[in-house]
Design an enzyme around this catalytic site. Structure first.
Site, PDB file in Angstrom:
ATOM      1  N   ASP A 449       0.856  -1.196   0.000  1.00  0.00           N
ATOM      2  CA  ASP A 449       0.000   0.000   0.000  1.00  0.00           C
ATOM      3  C   ASP A 449       0.892   1.246   0.000  1.00  0.00           C
ATOM      4  OD1 ASP A 449      -2.974   0.904   0.532  1.00  0.00           O
ATOM      5  OD2 ASP A 449      -1.694   2.187   1.755  1.00  0.00           O
ATOM      6  N   ASP A 492      -4.317   2.646  -4.786  1.00  0.00           N
ATOM      7  CA  ASP A 492      -2.937   2.737  -4.318  1.00  0.00           C
ATOM      8  C   ASP A 492      -2.492   1.443  -3.650  1.00  0.00           C
ATOM      9  OD1 ASP A 492      -4.638   2.932  -2.201  1.00  0.00           O
ATOM     10  OD2 ASP A 492      -3.590   4.581  -1.191  1.00  0.00           O
TER      11      ASP A 492
END
Length: 570
Positions: A449, A492
């Site tokens: 992430d 993301d």
């Protein structure tokens, strides 16, 4: 005697010729009839399947929407409580009735095992979540705690997750019976996910909001991640919607979801999160947030209902078209057979028999027949040659089609920005993995992430944000082998699936990725400065199933975030 023998030979040959012609018509007509009938049956099955899916989608929606009256009852004041409990009980009755309808529909459609899962497992999971809600409502006000309310809300999440798993299995089973389900099954599943994820955006912060407490980091992260998931599903739905079904009404409803929910609804939750971070009093109470967000959900439900109706009408149109084509082919085939039969009978009675009876012309007719026979053989050879050419061309066309289908499948399974797989690619991978019971015991999952990615987009714009995603995706590619899978799971967030590797080796790969990303220096526009980015990584190795493996990696990721980001936790 010789002339009589020749006459009999001509008659026999004529009969054989008639039989060959009729047989040829049958050989051409019967496959066409069978194919058109099979196409009609398949499309009729598609219509039945989409109607089944519509009913199940409505069931999943009702289960998802039950969180609204549940949250109101748990967050309501003492004066409101009787009214809230009555509303909750009435809504539960409607949910139970919808489940009963779903069970009957699945049984009638030939899915007894799934019907039993709905009747037993889904009811069990839903009842468990309801008992947690009821237990919290029965708790005296002074003894209530935010963590208990949040746990009750999450148990209702699990009830929908159980429903979603059965819905996905229904889609898989329907695909096995009829490949046409693929055309609309993804839409149904995405819409169900979109509706539920939209509801979770507010539910994730409902407990601390009800107690006017600061929102815990875990709840905040869940809410923000859910928001990104909603945006991703909203974009994905538009991507896979067929262009011919993007009607003006669809575009209007699609834009309405953006305006009413994404542009107006999500900022309500983000404002509350921001107020919590700044230790400010909340602008809205818990039930006010529920009322405000439920109003925004109607745009999603309207779009869902319209899309399902559109796909149902399209399936019905295709089925009716196939039905008309079947009857048309059947009628033409019968006409051809009738014409061929009567033509040959007429030819024999009116042409050949009088010629055969004319004894003085037997020799002449015999010579003509021999000459015609030679011409017929030559023509037959010519037709055979043309048929061979046609088969060759057809094989070439089928080969080109297979290549095109392979390319299209790769395009559909690949994220256009980063060049790695997308969620469709992940679904295909997991579908293959399910065929091997111990596959997940040997599978490792790495969740990557990007830290503070939203601030990059906000400060430098989405173009630079896209560049960050591309660069990080490149770092992932250079650290794993071609046999492993990289998936862009969210805006993301990336998933890496690695099979048959030791945990220590997986941790080394994760640390290498972390180091490579830390060394990235991205040029800022109109500046000599460089942007540095980092990632947080969660690692899990081996599990009973995909859900357990994902949850383990997700928990590790949360720990990495909690430890200050730019960490690997496994």
């Amino acid at each position: 005697m010789e002339q009589q023998l020749r006459s009999e030979q001509i008659s026999v040959r004529l009969l054989i010729f008639m039989f060959v012609i009729i047989l040829s018509v049958l050989l051409i007509a019967i496959p066409q009839i069978v194919h058109s009938y099979q196409e009609y049956v398949k499309l009729h099955r598609s219509l039945v399947d989409i109607q089944n899916l519509r009913i199940f989608a409505e069931t999943s929606n009702k289960i998802s929407r039950e969180r609204a009256p549940s949250n109101k009852a748990m967050a309501g004041s003492a004066e409101e409580l009787p009214t809230r409990i009555k509303e909750l009980q009435e809504y539960r009755i409607s949910v139970n009735q919808q489940i009963d309808l779903t069970v009957r529909t699945l049984q009638q459609a030939g899915f007894p095992a799934l019907a039993e899962q709905v009747d037993v497992q889904l009811r069990k999971d839903l009842d468990f979540g309801r008992k947690q809600v009821d237990a919290y409502i029965a708790t005296p006000k002074q003894a209530r705690k935010a963590i208990a309310m949040d746990q009750a809300i999450r148990n209702m999440f699990r009830a929908w997750d159980s429903c979603r798993a059965i819905l996905q299995q229904l889609i898989i089973d329907s695909k096995r019976k009829n490949s046409e389900v693929t055309d609309y099954a993804s839409i149904v599943l995405i819409l169900a996910d979109l509706r539920d994820q939209a509801g979770r955006v507010a539910s994730n912060i409902m407990a601390p909001l009800s107690f006017a407490e600061p929102i815990p980091e875990y709840n905040k992260i869940r809410s923000l991640q859910t928001q990104e998931q909603v945006k991703y599903l909203w974009r994905l739905m538009d991507t896979i919607q067929p262009e011919n079904l993007k009607t003006p009404k669809y575009l209007e409803l699609h834009d309405q979801v953006k305006r009413r929910f994404i542009d107006q609804g999500l900022p309500i939750v983000n404002q509350l999160i921001e107020q919590s971070e700044n230790n400010q009093p909340y602008a809205l109470q818990a039930n006010q947030v529920t009322d405000a967000m439920v109003d925004k959900f109607t745009s999603i439900v309207d779009l869902q209902s319209y899309l399902l109706e559109m796909h149902s009408l399209e399936a019905q149109r295709q089925m009716q078209s196939a039905q008309r084509q079947f009857f048309l082919i059947l009628l033409i085939s019968v006409l051809l057979l009738t014409v061929a039969f009567f033509t040959m009978v007429y030819t024999r009675k009116k042409l050949f028999e009088p010629l055969i009876q004319a004894q003085h012309m037997i020799e002449e007719l015999s010579h003509i027949y021999e000459r015609d026979h030679v011409d017929t053989v030559a023509l037959k050879n010519k037709e055979t040659h043309n048929l061979a050419d046609a088969i060759h061309k057809l094989k070439a066309m089928l080969k080109q089609r297979d290549i095109l289908e392979f390319q299209l499948k790769n395009i559909a399974n690949t994220d256009s920005l980063s060049g790695v797989s997308n969620r469709l690619g992940l679904e295909a991978y997991l579908k293959n993995a399910l065929a091997k019971p111990d596959q997940f015991q040997k599978l490792s999952l790495v969740v990557v992430d990007i830290d503070n990615f939203k601030s990059v987009n906000d400060q430098y714009g989405h173009i630079l944000g896209d560049l960050v995603i591309v660069e990080i995706a490149q770092c992932l590619k250079v650290n794993i082998s071609q046999s492993d899978l990289i998936v862009r799971f969210g805006g993301d967030e990336f998933l890496i699936l690695i099979a048959n590797s030791e945990r220590n080796w997986i941790m080394q790969i994760a640390e290498s990725i972390l180091a490579d990303v830390s060394r990235l220096q991205i040029d800022l526009p109109a500046s000599s400065e460089k942007l540095k980015v980092s990632v947080s990584i969660g690692v899990a190795t081996g599990a009973e199933n995909w859900e357990d493996l994902f949850n383990q990696a997700d928990e590790s990721l949360f720990k990495a975030k909690a430890q200050g980001r730019n960490k690997v936790v496994g």
